[in-house]
Design a protein around this motif. Structure first.
Motif, PDB file in Angstrom:
ATOM      1  N   ALA A  12      34.947 -12.698 -13.456  1.00  0.00           N
ATOM      2  CA  ALA A  12      35.038 -11.794 -12.733  1.00  0.00           C
ATOM      3  C   ALA A  12      33.644 -10.955 -13.197  1.00  0.00           C
ATOM      4  CB  ALA A  12      36.092 -10.801 -13.515  1.00  0.00           C
ATOM      5  N   VAL A  13      33.090 -11.044 -14.277  1.00  0.00           N
ATOM      6  CA  VAL A  13      31.684 -10.303 -14.616  1.00  0.00           C
ATOM      7  C   VAL A  13      30.757 -11.150 -13.713  1.00  0.00           C
ATOM      8  CG1 VAL A  13      30.242  -9.755 -16.509  1.00  0.00           C
ATOM      9  CG2 VAL A  13      32.599  -9.697 -16.701  1.00  0.00           C
ATOM     10  N   ALA A  14      30.750 -12.390 -13.675  1.00  0.00           N
ATOM     11  CA  ALA A  14      29.719 -13.227 -13.235  1.00  0.00           C
ATOM     12  C   ALA A  14      29.859 -12.630 -11.702  1.00  0.00           C
ATOM     13  CB  ALA A  14      29.966 -14.550 -13.141  1.00  0.00           C
ATOM     14  N   LEU A  15      31.154 -12.491 -11.042  1.00  0.00           N
ATOM     15  CA  LEU A  15      31.197 -12.152  -9.278  1.00  0.00           C
ATOM     16  C   LEU A  15      30.360 -10.698  -9.183  1.00  0.00           C
ATOM     17  CD1 LEU A  15      34.605 -13.425  -8.740  1.00  0.00           C
ATOM     18  CD2 LEU A  15      32.336 -14.018  -7.917  1.00  0.00           C
ATOM     19  N   LEU A  20      26.134  -7.046  -7.638  1.00  0.00           N
ATOM     20  CA  LEU A  20      25.162  -6.029  -7.919  1.00  0.00           C
ATOM     21  C   LEU A  20      23.724  -6.567  -7.424  1.00  0.00           C
ATOM     22  CD1 LEU A  20      26.334  -4.815 -11.437  1.00  0.00           C
ATOM     23  CD2 LEU A  20      26.454  -3.685  -9.159  1.00  0.00           C
ATOM     24  N   VAL A  21      23.420  -7.746  -7.629  1.00  0.00           N
ATOM     25  CA  VAL A  21      22.085  -8.540  -7.562  1.00  0.00           C
ATOM     26  C   VAL A  21      21.926  -8.187  -5.797  1.00  0.00           C
ATOM     27  CG1 VAL A  21      20.855 -10.539  -7.230  1.00  0.00           C
ATOM     28  CG2 VAL A  21      22.044  -9.964  -9.560  1.00  0.00           C
ATOM     29  N   LEU A  59      23.882  -3.414 -13.661  1.00  0.00           N
ATOM     30  CA  LEU A  59      23.612  -4.742 -13.612  1.00  0.00           C
ATOM     31  C   LEU A  59      23.354  -5.226 -15.230  1.00  0.00           C
ATOM     32  CD1 LEU A  59      23.066  -7.563 -12.318  1.00  0.00           C
ATOM     33  CD2 LEU A  59      20.969  -6.865 -11.594  1.00  0.00           C
ATOM     34  N   ARG A  60      22.480  -4.534 -16.007  1.00  0.00           N
ATOM     35  CA  ARG A  60      22.013  -4.541 -17.363  1.00  0.00           C
ATOM     36  C   ARG A  60      23.299  -4.741 -18.305  1.00  0.00           C
ATOM     37  NH1 ARG A  60      18.258  -0.697 -16.168  1.00  0.00           N
ATOM     38  NH2 ARG A  60      16.215  -1.659 -15.588  1.00  0.00           N
ATOM     39  N   LYS A  61      24.206  -3.524 -17.938  1.00  0.00           N
ATOM     40  CA  LYS A  61      25.456  -3.688 -18.860  1.00  0.00           C
ATOM     41  C   LYS A  61      26.534  -5.018 -18.598  1.00  0.00           C
ATOM     42  CE  LYS A  61      26.064   1.310 -18.442  1.00  0.00           C
ATOM     43  NZ  LYS A  61      26.913   2.293 -17.809  1.00  0.00           N
ATOM     44  N   VAL A  63      25.117  -8.034 -17.650  1.00  0.00           N
ATOM     45  CA  VAL A  63      24.564  -9.072 -18.303  1.00  0.00           C
ATOM     46  C   VAL A  63      24.657  -9.114 -19.772  1.00  0.00           C
ATOM     47  CG1 VAL A  63      22.178 -10.025 -18.625  1.00  0.00           C
ATOM     48  CG2 VAL A  63      22.775  -9.469 -16.372  1.00  0.00           C
ATOM     49  N   ASP A  64      24.586  -7.674 -20.307  1.00  0.00           N
ATOM     50  CA  ASP A  64      25.041  -7.667 -21.663  1.00  0.00           C
ATOM     51  C   ASP A  64      26.314  -8.183 -22.353  1.00  0.00           C
ATOM     52  OD1 ASP A  64      23.955  -6.729 -24.288  1.00  0.00           O
ATOM     53  OD2 ASP A  64      25.459  -5.245 -24.258  1.00  0.00           O
ATOM     54  N   ARG A  65      26.984  -7.877 -21.589  1.00  0.00           N
ATOM     55  CA  ARG A  65      28.559  -8.436 -21.603  1.00  0.00           C
ATOM     56  C   ARG A  65      28.507  -9.816 -21.802  1.00  0.00           C
ATOM     57  NH1 ARG A  65      32.212  -5.476 -17.594  1.00  0.00           N
ATOM     58  NH2 ARG A  65      33.953  -7.339 -18.226  1.00  0.00           N
ATOM     59  N   ILE A  66      27.878 -10.442 -20.747  1.00  0.00           N
ATOM     60  CA  ILE A  66      27.878 -11.975 -20.618  1.00  0.00           C
ATOM     61  C   ILE A  66      27.141 -12.309 -21.961  1.00  0.00           C
ATOM     62  CG2 ILE A  66      26.698 -14.025 -19.360  1.00  0.00           C
ATOM     63  CD1 ILE A  66      27.257 -12.288 -16.789  1.00  0.00           C
ATOM     64  N   GLN A  67      26.073 -11.844 -22.222  1.00  0.00           N
ATOM     65  CA  GLN A  67      25.381 -12.322 -23.534  1.00  0.00           C
ATOM     66  C   GLN A  67      26.167 -12.106 -24.886  1.00  0.00           C
ATOM     67  OE1 GLN A  67      21.832 -10.105 -23.046  1.00  0.00           O
ATOM     68  NE2 GLN A  67      20.465 -11.768 -22.253  1.00  0.00           N
ATOM     69  N   ARG A  68      26.856 -11.166 -25.095  1.00  0.00           N
ATOM     70  CA  ARG A  68      27.709 -10.832 -26.113  1.00  0.00           C
ATOM     71  C   ARG A  68      28.886 -11.803 -26.174  1.00  0.00           C
ATOM     72  NH1 ARG A  68      27.568  -5.333 -24.807  1.00  0.00           N
ATOM     73  NH2 ARG A  68      30.109  -5.718 -24.172  1.00  0.00           N
TER      74      ARG A  68
END
Length: 87
Positions: A12-15, A20-21, A59-61, A63-68
């Motif tokens: 879901a986050v990736a979608l 957003l991109v 978008l930053r939020k 990506v941050d979720r994905i990284q965490r």
């Protein structure tokens, strides 16, 4: 999107990131086109709405979720491997 390994939350986050991109790239293209067709002042008026900034913040939020989540997953796998090594 095959980078989520079947994880519904990550998918879901990736979608959302993908959406957003696309929105950000569209916003940039519209601003460039506006500058070319109607001039600097018209394009600057769009920039001053901060819609582009808002998209990038979202978008930053994400990506941050994905990284965490990736870091948590790696940390968990490392701890599991360390526990298995002690057996």
């Amino acid at each position: 999107l095959n980078v989520t390994n079947g994880n519904a939350e990550q998918h879901a986050v990736a979608l959302e990131v993908q959406t957003l991109v696309r929105e950000k790239m569209g916003e940039l293209q519209r601003t460039i086109d506006l500058r070319r067709e109607r001039g600097f002042d018209q394009a600057m008026a769009v920039v001053k709405t901060d819609n582009g900034r808002s998209l990038m913040d979202d978008l930053r939020k994400d990506v941050d979720r994905i990284q965490r989540r990736a870091t948590q997953s790696i940390d968990g796998e490392y701890e599991e491997s360390q526990a298995l090594d002690k057996l």
